[in-house]
Design a protein around this motif. Structure first.
Motif, PDB file in Angstrom:
ATOM      1  N   GLU A   1       0.828  -1.213   0.000  1.00 52.61           N
ATOM      2  CA  GLU A   1       0.000   0.000   0.000  1.00 52.61           C
ATOM      3  C   GLU A   1       0.858   1.257   0.000  1.00 52.61           C
ATOM      4  O   GLU A   1       0.555   2.228  -0.692  1.00 52.61           O
ATOM      5  N   THR A   2       1.931   1.244   0.749  1.00 50.88           N
ATOM      6  CA  THR A   2       2.818   2.405   0.824  1.00 50.88           C
ATOM      7  C   THR A   2       3.476   2.682  -0.514  1.00 50.88           C
ATOM      8  O   THR A   2       3.549   3.828  -0.951  1.00 50.88           O
TER       9      THR A   2
ATOM     10  N   SER B   1       2.354   1.966  -3.378  1.00 54.05           N
ATOM     11  CA  SER B   1       1.322   2.465  -4.291  1.00 54.05           C
ATOM     12  C   SER B   1       0.892   3.886  -3.961  1.00 54.05           C
ATOM     13  O   SER B   1       0.644   4.683  -4.863  1.00 54.05           O
ATOM     14  N   ASP B   2       0.812   4.226  -2.671  1.00 53.63           N
ATOM     15  CA  ASP B   2       0.254   5.513  -2.252  1.00 53.63           C
ATOM     16  C   ASP B   2       1.281   6.640  -2.148  1.00 53.63           C
ATOM     17  O   ASP B   2       0.948   7.796  -2.391  1.00 53.63           O
ATOM     18  N   ALA B   3       2.496   6.346  -1.752  1.00 44.63           N
ATOM     19  CA  ALA B   3       3.469   7.402  -1.438  1.00 44.63           C
ATOM     20  C   ALA B   3       4.697   7.314  -2.336  1.00 44.63           C
ATOM     21  O   ALA B   3       5.832   7.305  -1.869  1.00 44.63           O
TER      22      ALA B   3
ATOM     23  N   SER C   1       1.744   6.498   5.838  1.00 45.36           N
ATOM     24  CA  SER C   1       2.434   5.793   4.756  1.00 45.36           C
ATOM     25  C   SER C   1       3.714   6.503   4.336  1.00 45.36           C
ATOM     26  O   SER C   1       4.652   5.856   3.886  1.00 45.36           O
TER      27      SER C   1
END
Length: 163
Positions: free
Chosen positions: A48-49, A51-53, A117
């Motif tokens: 997730e990190t 992808s997000d940051a 994140s």
């Protein structure tokens, strides 16, 4: 399957000579790195990190690479370390970066509301940048390979068109 097979073969071949402390030549670890990285990226907090940051990850990587180069050159030159001592210094520095990374990921897993994140992205970028700094310093400063930083480039250059 290929990585797992290679890791098993290299482990069996070097089983009698496996080191108990940090060494420069870690041939038995190289095949396992892609397998370990795949496992780390599959952790939801890391996935997730990434992808997000992405901007925090890229910025942290650039900053930790430049910082690692400056710290590495400063400490090695300032303390006049021998080659083995310089490699050991980088090993300890990278171990510290890996500890920060593990703490950030573990914090995100255990208390996701308290660890944003971007902190995990910076934690992931730190050991990657420090490793890049070590590879650059070892290829260009610590070990003199002649005009080529990596020895296999000498084999490839006659076959590459001139730019």
């Amino acid at each position: 399957m290929l990585v797992a097979t290679l890791a098993t073969v290299f482990t069996l071949v070097y089983l009698s000579r496996l080191p108990l402390h940090t060494q420069l030549t870690v041939r038995y670890l190289l095949p396992t790195v892609p397998l370990i990285m795949y496992g780390v990226v599959r952790i939801p907090a890391v996935h997730e990190t990434v992808s997000d940051a992405k901007r925090w990850l890229a910025g942290g990587y650039a900053a930790s690479t430049i910082g690692g180069l400056l710290i590495g050159l400063g400490v090695v030159a300032g303390l006049d370390l021998a080659l083995g001592e310089a490699v050991q210094f980088h090993a300890l520095l990278n171990l510290g970066g890996a500890g920060v990374c593990a703490g950030a990921v573990l914090g995100r897993i255990l208390v996701p509301d308290r660890v944003p994140s971007r902190v995990v992205a910076l934690g992931l970028a730190l050991p990657a940048g420090l490793t890049t700094a070590y590879l650059l310093l070892s290829g260009l400063v610590y070990f003199q390979y002649g005009s080529f930083a990596l020895d296999f480039i000498r084999v490839l250059t006659p076959h590459l068109p001139a730019v």
